[in-house]
Write a protein that holds these residues in place. Structure first.
Motif, PDB file in Angstrom:
ATOM      1  N   VAL A 105       0.832  -1.203   0.000  1.00 40.44           N
ATOM      2  CA  VAL A 105       0.000   0.000   0.000  1.00 40.44           C
ATOM      3  C   VAL A 105       0.865   1.251   0.000  1.00 40.44           C
ATOM      4  CG1 VAL A 105      -1.696   1.335   1.322  1.00 40.44           C
ATOM      5  CG2 VAL A 105      -1.923  -1.154   1.158  1.00 40.44           C
ATOM      6  N   SER A 106       1.894   1.251   0.829  1.00 40.67           N
ATOM      7  CA  SER A 106       2.766   2.417   0.950  1.00 40.67           C
ATOM      8  C   SER A 106       3.473   2.745  -0.355  1.00 40.67           C
ATOM      9  CB  SER A 106       3.796   2.175   2.060  1.00 40.67           C
ATOM     10  OG  SER A 106       4.602   3.311   2.251  1.00 40.67           O
ATOM     11  N   SER A 107       3.813   1.729  -1.121  1.00 35.20           N
ATOM     12  CA  SER A 107       4.561   1.948  -2.365  1.00 35.20           C
ATOM     13  C   SER A 107       3.755   2.673  -3.433  1.00 35.20           C
ATOM     14  CB  SER A 107       5.073   0.608  -2.915  1.00 35.20           C
ATOM     15  OG  SER A 107       3.990  -0.232  -3.278  1.00 35.20           O
ATOM     16  N   PHE A 108       2.438   2.790  -3.231  1.00 32.68           N
ATOM     17  CA  PHE A 108       1.582   3.491  -4.196  1.00 32.68           C
ATOM     18  C   PHE A 108       1.167   4.882  -3.708  1.00 32.68           C
ATOM     19  CE2 PHE A 108       0.947  -0.929  -5.532  1.00 32.68           C
ATOM     20  CZ  PHE A 108       1.104  -0.795  -6.904  1.00 32.68           C
ATOM     21  N   GLN A 109       1.658   5.280  -2.531  1.00 31.85           N
ATOM     22  CA  GLN A 109       1.241   6.556  -1.961  1.00 31.85           C
ATOM     23  C   GLN A 109       2.103   7.712  -2.468  1.00 31.85           C
ATOM     24  OE1 GLN A 109      -0.927   6.041   2.252  1.00 31.85           O
ATOM     25  NE2 GLN A 109       1.267   5.788   2.372  1.00 31.85           N
ATOM     26  N   GLY A 110       1.472   8.735  -2.980  1.00 29.58           N
ATOM     27  CA  GLY A 110       2.200   9.927  -3.419  1.00 29.58           C
ATOM     28  C   GLY A 110       2.731   9.795  -4.829  1.00 29.58           C
ATOM     29  N   CYS A 111       3.032  10.943  -5.417  1.00 26.47           N
ATOM     30  CA  CYS A 111       3.590  10.937  -6.772  1.00 26.47           C
ATOM     31  C   CYS A 111       5.053  10.520  -6.743  1.00 26.47           C
ATOM     32  CB  CYS A 111       3.469  12.341  -7.391  1.00 26.47           C
ATOM     33  SG  CYS A 111       4.431  13.608  -6.546  1.00 26.47           S
ATOM     34  N   GLU A 112       5.630  10.306  -7.921  1.00 23.28           N
ATOM     35  CA  GLU A 112       7.050   9.970  -7.990  1.00 23.28           C
ATOM     36  C   GLU A 112       7.871  11.157  -7.497  1.00 23.28           C
ATOM     37  OE1 GLU A 112       8.649   8.147 -11.445  1.00 23.28           O
ATOM     38  OE2 GLU A 112       6.750   7.204 -11.985  1.00 23.28           O
ATOM     39  N   LEU A 113       9.001  10.865  -6.919  1.00 21.85           N
ATOM     40  CA  LEU A 113       9.823  11.914  -6.310  1.00 21.85           C
ATOM     41  C   LEU A 113      10.191  12.998  -7.317  1.00 21.85           C
ATOM     42  CD1 LEU A 113      11.228  12.791  -3.688  1.00 21.85           C
ATOM     43  CD2 LEU A 113      13.245  11.516  -4.437  1.00 21.85           C
ATOM     44  N   LYS A 114      10.547  12.603  -8.519  1.00 25.20           N
ATOM     45  CA  LYS A 114      10.983  13.573  -9.534  1.00 25.20           C
ATOM     46  C   LYS A 114       9.855  14.512  -9.966  1.00 25.20           C
ATOM     47  CE  LYS A 114      10.253  10.332 -13.388  1.00 25.20           C
ATOM     48  NZ  LYS A 114       9.123  11.027 -13.996  1.00 25.20           N
ATOM     49  N   ASP A 115       8.603  14.129  -9.697  1.00 23.79           N
ATOM     50  CA  ASP A 115       7.458  14.955 -10.083  1.00 23.79           C
ATOM     51  C   ASP A 115       6.892  15.769  -8.921  1.00 23.79           C
ATOM     52  OD1 ASP A 115       7.574  13.908 -12.680  1.00 23.79           O
ATOM     53  OD2 ASP A 115       6.350  12.178 -12.101  1.00 23.79           O
ATOM     54  N   ASP A 116       7.482  15.607  -7.742  1.00 23.55           N
ATOM     55  CA  ASP A 116       6.967  16.297  -6.561  1.00 23.55           C
ATOM     56  C   ASP A 116       7.446  17.752  -6.564  1.00 23.55           C
ATOM     57  OD1 ASP A 116       6.369  17.275  -4.019  1.00 23.55           O
ATOM     58  OD2 ASP A 116       6.725  15.350  -3.054  1.00 23.55           O
ATOM     59  N   PRO A 117       6.533  18.733  -6.636  1.00 23.04           N
ATOM     60  CA  PRO A 117       6.935  20.140  -6.688  1.00 23.04           C
ATOM     61  C   PRO A 117       7.679  20.602  -5.441  1.00 23.04           C
ATOM     62  CG  PRO A 117       4.551  19.928  -6.401  1.00 23.04           C
ATOM     63  CD  PRO A 117       5.072  18.581  -6.746  1.00 23.04           C
ATOM     64  N   ILE A 118       7.332  20.031  -4.284  1.00 27.28           N
ATOM     65  CA  ILE A 118       8.033  20.403  -3.042  1.00 27.28           C
ATOM     66  C   ILE A 118       9.478  19.933  -3.103  1.00 27.28           C
ATOM     67  CG2 ILE A 118       8.138  20.043  -0.545  1.00 27.28           C
ATOM     68  CD1 ILE A 118       5.112  19.830  -0.530  1.00 27.28           C
ATOM     69  N   TYR A 119       9.681  18.713  -3.587  1.00 24.15           N
ATOM     70  CA  TYR A 119      11.046  18.186  -3.724  1.00 24.15           C
ATOM     71  C   TYR A 119      11.841  19.006  -4.739  1.00 24.15           C
ATOM     72  CZ  TYR A 119      14.762  15.120  -5.434  1.00 24.15           C
ATOM     73  OH  TYR A 119      15.975  14.624  -5.836  1.00 24.15           O
ATOM     74  N   GLY A 152      18.882  23.901  -2.561  1.00 21.64           N
ATOM     75  CA  GLY A 152      20.021  23.219  -1.956  1.00 21.64           C
ATOM     76  C   GLY A 152      19.726  22.614  -0.600  1.00 21.64           C
ATOM     77  N   LEU A 153      18.460  22.294  -0.350  1.00 17.76           N
ATOM     78  CA  LEU A 153      18.058  21.753   0.948  1.00 17.76           C
ATOM     79  C   LEU A 153      18.064  20.228   0.989  1.00 17.76           C
ATOM     80  CD1 LEU A 153      15.047  24.155   1.702  1.00 17.76           C
ATOM     81  CD2 LEU A 153      17.398  24.302   2.573  1.00 17.76           C
ATOM     82  N   VAL A 154      18.354  19.609  -0.158  1.00 19.78           N
ATOM     83  CA  VAL A 154      18.355  18.148  -0.229  1.00 19.78           C
ATOM     84  C   VAL A 154      19.783  17.648  -0.371  1.00 19.78           C
ATOM     85  CG1 VAL A 154      17.499  16.112  -1.445  1.00 19.78           C
ATOM     86  CG2 VAL A 154      16.091  18.176  -1.319  1.00 19.78           C
ATOM     87  N   ASN A 155      20.183  16.783   0.527  1.00 23.69           N
ATOM     88  CA  ASN A 155      21.523  16.205   0.477  1.00 23.69           C
ATOM     89  C   ASN A 155      21.463  14.866  -0.251  1.00 23.69           C
ATOM     90  OD1 ASN A 155      24.129  15.304   0.906  1.00 23.69           O
ATOM     91  ND2 ASN A 155      23.822  14.845   3.064  1.00 23.69           N
ATOM     92  N   LEU A 156      22.056  14.803  -1.417  1.00 23.70           N
ATOM     93  CA  LEU A 156      22.033  13.573  -2.214  1.00 23.70           C
ATOM     94  C   LEU A 156      23.315  12.767  -2.076  1.00 23.70           C
ATOM     95  CD1 LEU A 156      20.372  14.902  -5.498  1.00 23.70           C
ATOM     96  CD2 LEU A 156      19.323  13.529  -3.694  1.00 23.70           C
ATOM     97  N   GLY A 157      24.224  13.263  -1.225  1.00 25.79           N
ATOM     98  CA  GLY A 157      25.505  12.563  -1.062  1.00 25.79           C
ATOM     99  C   GLY A 157      25.367  11.284  -0.279  1.00 25.79           C
ATOM    100  N   GLY A 158      24.754  11.399   0.910  1.00 21.24           N
ATOM    101  CA  GLY A 158      24.601  10.218   1.754  1.00 21.24           C
ATOM    102  C   GLY A 158      25.873   9.879   2.497  1.00 21.24           C
TER     103      GLY A 158
END
Length: 433
Positions: free
Chosen positions: A186-200, A207-213
């Motif tokens: 169920v969770s895997s179908f919740q919300g749009c894809e990350l790349k399409d999320d306007p907030i993201y 520059g608020l997202v750290n993609l380095g990890g």
């Protein structure tokens, strides 16, 4: 008078939900003061068994954490997640479930949440999907763990009804795991894809997202690995002693077996891993455990005091409903756990009551998985932590931000997971009990 007492109980629970954390216990203590000193009720039974089991397990886990064992388990979990990022929506909750089952506390899964959100966003997966199902899995794992306070408390009573430990595990483990799988789906179908999320997208531009990890490449010490194997050995010993109780012929109570084993394992880990005793109380798990003890003491003691004063009325009212609709016990477990914020507290309160109402063991065990509704609000530590560590904004959309209490990504997966697990539990109970 009953209506006033119930109003005080509900008011205390509402205050507990607002305060969160240690405030849940304080709210219970506040309500207890009113009903005892102002209304003259006799204090109910203190949930000693649950508190002692929690204390013993938290001690052992704190020692493991100080030895580096928790970091070692997290490293192994991180390797599995990074090796198979395509399956993170199912792998993340499965790992959280296993960690919880092994350790007997959902707090152990907190350590992998950072890794989950890092792997998710690096692979274009909306972090709220695997994080939400992992939170639900960590709560369902408590009702499947052989060493959790909730399971131990339940077994004390169903054992008196002729149920063996193996039969109990054959019901609660598959039922909880089935709930985890449904929640993950169920969770895997919740919300749009990350790349399409306007907030993201906006947060990425700012520059608020750290993609380095962070990579966990540091080598764990020998003591860390030893601590994990000793702890797992202790868990295996407890399970073995309970599974083969008749063959071995021991008469140890489940509570005593868990406490003695956890203290002994703690001593072995301290010796072999050369841990400074004074530093154990500084570990995060130890502090969280102290908080859970206060929560259980305050809110469960209040509930036991009020309900204990009206046992006969409750029996008369509930026995008729439960006799005709046995599945209603699952609803009661669900509602109580969502208000008490503790599976152990819920089991300590409701399982003895169910036994008094002559509810059969099959119904108790099948309904037990429903005592995992701590995700109803997003203020519980695991839910709040999952939201806090996500820098992509996948929890910030007004559709998912919890502004209307239940409109958050934990609610639907958890609810449908439990709705699927309970009927499956009834099916298993008819086969094994």
């Amino acid at each position: 008078m009953l209506y006033l007492e119930v109003a005080i109980l509900l008011g205390s629970i509402a205050l507990a939900a607002k305060l969160g954390g240690i405030g849940v216990g304080i709210a219970g203590g506040f309500g207890l003061t009113i009903v005892v000193f102002a209304l003259g009720l006799t204090p109910g039974e203190i949930p000693i068994t649950v508190m002692l089991i929690i204390m013993a397990i938290i001690l052992a886990l704190s020692v493991v954490q100080k030895a580096g064992g928790i970091d070692y388990m997290v490293k192994l979990a991180g390797i599995a997640l990074r090796k198979h990022p395509k399956y993170i929506n199912f792998l993340a909750p499965l790992i959280a479930f296993i960690l919880t089952v092994i350790t007997g506390t959902g707090y152990s899964s907190l350590s992998i949440f950072n890794i989950i959100q890092e792997v998710a966003k690096q692979n274009g997966v909306r972090p709220s999907q695997p994080l939400s199902s992992a939170v639900v899995a960590s709560q369902l794992g408590i009702t499947a763990s052989p060493i959790s306070a909730a399971t131990a408390t339940t077994f004390v009573y169903v054992e008196q009804m002729g149920v063996s430990f193996s039969s109990m595990l054959c019901v609660i483990v598959p039922a909880a795991l089935f709930g985890v799988l449904i929640a993950a789906l169920v969770s895997s179908f919740q919300g749009c894809e990350l790349k399409d999320d306007p907030i993201y997208i906006e947060r990425l531009k700012q520059g608020l997202v750290n993609l380095g990890g962070k990579q966990m490449d540091e080598e764990q010490t020998k003591g860390a690995k030893i601590s994990v194997w000793l702890f797992l050995g202790g868990v295996a010993f407890i399970v073995g002693m309970l599974l083969f109780k008749k063959q071995i012929g021991h008469s140890l109570a489940t509570r005593d077996l868990i406490i003695i084993s956890m203290y002994f394992i703690s001593a072995l880990i301290i010796y072999f891993s050369k841990i400074n005793l004074s530093s154990i109380k500084e570990t995060p798990i130890f502090k969280d455990g102290a908080q859970s003890l206060i929560v259980v003491l305050g809110i469960v003691w209040l509930s036991a005091t009020i309900l204990g004063a009206h046992t006969e009325e409750i029996k008369t009212f509930s026995s008729t409903i439960l006799k005709e609709y046995p599945g209603f016990l699952a609803v009661i477990f669900f509602i109580a756990s969502s208000m008490l914020f503790s599976q152990g507290a819920t089991a300590a309160l409701l399982v003895p009551l169910a036994v008094q109402l002559n509810v059969d063991a099959q119904t108790i065990l099948a309904s037990f998985v429903a005592a995992s509704a701590l995700y109803i609000t997003n203020i519980y530590p695991t839910t709040a932590f999952a939201i806090a560590i996500d820098d992509t904004g996948s929890y910030m959309d007004k559709k998912w931000n919890g502004s209307f209490i239940v409109n958050h990504p934990f609610f639907l997966p958890g609810l449908l997971g439990i709705c699927a697990a309970v009927p499956f539990g009834f099916l298993l109970a008819k086969i094994f009990v």
